[in-house]
Each structure stands twice: as structure tokens, then as C-alpha cells.
Enzyme design. Structure first.
Site, PDB file in Angstrom:
ATOM      1  N   ARG A  48      -6.550   1.430  73.118  1.00 44.25           N
ATOM      2  CA  ARG A  48      -5.330   2.181  73.429  1.00 44.25           C
ATOM      3  C   ARG A  48      -5.138   3.391  72.533  1.00 44.25           C
ATOM      4  O   ARG A  48      -4.312   4.248  72.803  1.00 44.25           O
ATOM      5  CB  ARG A  48      -4.111   1.270  73.290  1.00 44.25           C
ATOM      6  N   GLU A 102       0.518   2.497  59.337  1.00 46.63           N
ATOM      7  CA  GLU A 102       1.800   2.601  58.666  1.00 46.63           C
ATOM      8  C   GLU A 102       1.709   3.818  57.753  1.00 46.63           C
ATOM      9  O   GLU A 102       0.986   3.785  56.763  1.00 46.63           O
ATOM     10  CB  GLU A 102       2.028   1.319  57.866  1.00 46.63           C
ATOM     11  N   ASP A 150      12.746  15.108  56.291  1.00 45.87           N
ATOM     12  CA  ASP A 150      11.420  15.312  56.865  1.00 45.87           C
ATOM     13  C   ASP A 150      11.343  16.727  57.412  1.00 45.87           C
ATOM     14  O   ASP A 150      12.290  17.203  58.047  1.00 45.87           O
ATOM     15  CB  ASP A 150      11.144  14.337  58.009  1.00 45.87           C
ATOM     16  N   ARG A 209       1.113  29.054  53.714  1.00 44.84           N
ATOM     17  CA  ARG A 209       2.518  28.853  53.358  1.00 44.84           C
ATOM     18  C   ARG A 209       2.561  28.397  51.902  1.00 44.84           C
ATOM     19  O   ARG A 209       2.008  27.367  51.548  1.00 44.84           O
ATOM     20  CB  ARG A 209       3.166  27.817  54.277  1.00 44.84           C
ATOM     21  N   HIS A 220       5.284  27.106  46.994  1.00 43.23           N
ATOM     22  CA  HIS A 220       6.732  26.965  46.890  1.00 43.23           C
ATOM     23  C   HIS A 220       7.126  25.788  46.010  1.00 43.23           C
ATOM     24  O   HIS A 220       6.378  24.821  45.891  1.00 43.23           O
ATOM     25  CB  HIS A 220       7.346  26.738  48.282  1.00 43.23           C
ATOM     26  N   LYS A 280       7.152  15.437  47.327  1.00 43.71           N
ATOM     27  CA  LYS A 280       6.768  15.526  48.734  1.00 43.71           C
ATOM     28  C   LYS A 280       5.598  14.597  49.023  1.00 43.71           C
ATOM     29  O   LYS A 280       4.722  14.408  48.183  1.00 43.71           O
ATOM     30  CB  LYS A 280       6.344  16.961  49.090  1.00 43.71           C
ATOM     31  N   TYR A 291       5.885  16.812  56.281  1.00 50.04           N
ATOM     32  CA  TYR A 291       6.129  16.357  54.918  1.00 50.04           C
ATOM     33  C   TYR A 291       7.512  15.764  54.745  1.00 50.04           C
ATOM     34  O   TYR A 291       8.478  16.162  55.364  1.00 50.04           O
ATOM     35  CB  TYR A 291       5.863  17.441  53.870  1.00 50.04           C
ATOM     36  N   LYS A 321       8.042  37.301  52.230  1.00 48.91           N
ATOM     37  CA  LYS A 321       8.579  36.681  51.028  1.00 48.91           C
ATOM     38  C   LYS A 321       7.453  36.111  50.159  1.00 48.91           C
ATOM     39  O   LYS A 321       7.452  36.282  48.942  1.00 48.91           O
ATOM     40  CB  LYS A 321       9.568  35.575  51.429  1.00 48.91           C
ATOM     41  N   ASP A 322       6.477  35.437  50.784  1.00 51.81           N
ATOM     42  CA  ASP A 322       5.387  34.835  50.022  1.00 51.81           C
ATOM     43  C   ASP A 322       4.464  35.877  49.394  1.00 51.81           C
ATOM     44  O   ASP A 322       3.847  35.627  48.355  1.00 51.81           O
ATOM     45  CB  ASP A 322       4.581  33.877  50.890  1.00 51.81           C
TER      46      ASP A 322
END
Length: 180
Positions: free
Chosen positions: A23, A28, A48, A59, A62, A72, A132, A169-170
Site C-alpha cells: 500500500r 512515525e 509547523d 532560504r 535564518h 527546529k 519543519y 532580504k537574504d
């Protein structure tokens, strides 16, 4: 679940046991008690986040400052990313060092990044969905960051820089030395 220590104290690569059958699969992705037993960290996640990006989107790097700092637990739901954590804890013996881990839907790895680290990722596949969990709420006033190409940190992002796509911004983030 198995937690693998990295060279940075508090950062762990999480390997989950995946059960496959006709299937599909099941695993978990987080169990607070097992996580605490394996890592020594009892973390309560409260937020989340999920992003979808195409190849070359970078990205980061930060972080959240002060009381708004966030731990995180990150993973790729689809595609492949290079995920990076940089130790910015000034009293740490690994201050300024980083770990980089390929996270893919296929390898199922996750990376736990405690408070006191800058974090970023670049998409290596055509597209990726990145997920995350955070142990603290986002606070715009507490935003911080480091420039992705800081020569002192020296991250190998595994892609040519002409493929990178960063936010305005980055592109303006400071170096680690300028934070000192």
C-alpha cells in the site's frame, strides 16, 4: 527512531524506521518520548511550517534572537535539499562551524537544530516540499540571519551559485564576524 550525533553539540540527524508494504509506507515522524530518550532533549513543538521551492532556491541562513529563539526539526517531504545548521552560540567550542545534511523524501532523514543556530537550505532537485517543526512561535521583531556565502563559514552548497535564487532580504544578511 535513531538519533545520530553530529559534530555540533545538540544537532542530531534523525533516522526513522519506515514500514513498507504493497500500500506504500508508514513511519512515525515524531514521538516526544522517543526523541527525548534518544537525544536528551525534551522539546515541545508549537508551530509547523512548510515551503515549496524549485531547484536553486536558497532560504537562509535564518535564526530568531533572544527569547524568541527556536529549535527546529526539519525534513523534506518531497525532493532533495541540502540542509545547513550553523552554530552561533558564542560560548560554544564549535562556534561558527556548520553541518550540512542531504534530506530527501527517499532517505527519510530529519535534522534537529537546537536554539542558538542559524539554519538554511537549498533545493537540489527540480522541486522540494520542506517541512519543519518549531518549539517557539515566529517573531518578526526577533529575526536574524547570516549571509549564505560567508567565507568564514565556508558552506559548500553543492550547486553553482549562478543557479541560486534568494530573496532580496537574504541577499543583504550580514556575515558572522559583523554580528560579533
Amino acid at each position: 527512531m535513531k538519533a545520530e550525533k553530529t559534530k555540533l553539540d545538540g544537532c542530531f540527524i534523525i533516522h526513522d524506521t519506515v514500514f513498507h508494504d504493497s500500500r506504500g509506507y508508514f513511519f512515525e515522524s515524531f514521538n516526544r518520548q522517543k526523541f527525548a530518550d534518544q537525544t536528551g532533549w525534551d522539546v515541545s513543538f508549537v508551530q509547523d511550517n512548510q515551503s515549496f521551492s524549485s531547484k536553486g532556491v536558497l532560504r537562509g541562513l535564518h535564526f530568531q534572537k533572544g527569547d524568541a529563539a527556536q529549535a527546529k526539526l526539519v525534513r523534506a517531504l518531497t525532493g532533495k535539499v541540502l540542509d545547513v545548521a550553523v552554530d552561533i552560540r558564542k560560548d560554544s567550542p564549535t562556534y561558527g562551524e556548520h553541518v550540512a545534511v542531504e534530506l530527501t523524501a527517499e532517505n527519510g532523514k530529519q535534522l534537529f537544530i537546537p536554539r542558538g543556530f542559524a539554519h538554511g537550505f537549498v533545493v537540489l532537485s527540480e522541486t522540494a516540499t520542506f517541512f519543519y517543526k518549531c518549539d517557539n512561535y515566529y517573531n518578526k521583531a526577533a529575526e536574524g540571519g547570516l549571509i549564505y556565502n560567508d567565507a568564514d563559514i565556508n558552506i559548500d552548497w553543492q550547486l553553482s551559485s549562478d543557479l541560486f535564487e534568494l530573496s532580496e532580504k537574504d541577499l543583504l544578511l550580514p556575515t558572522l564576524k559583523s554580528l560579533e
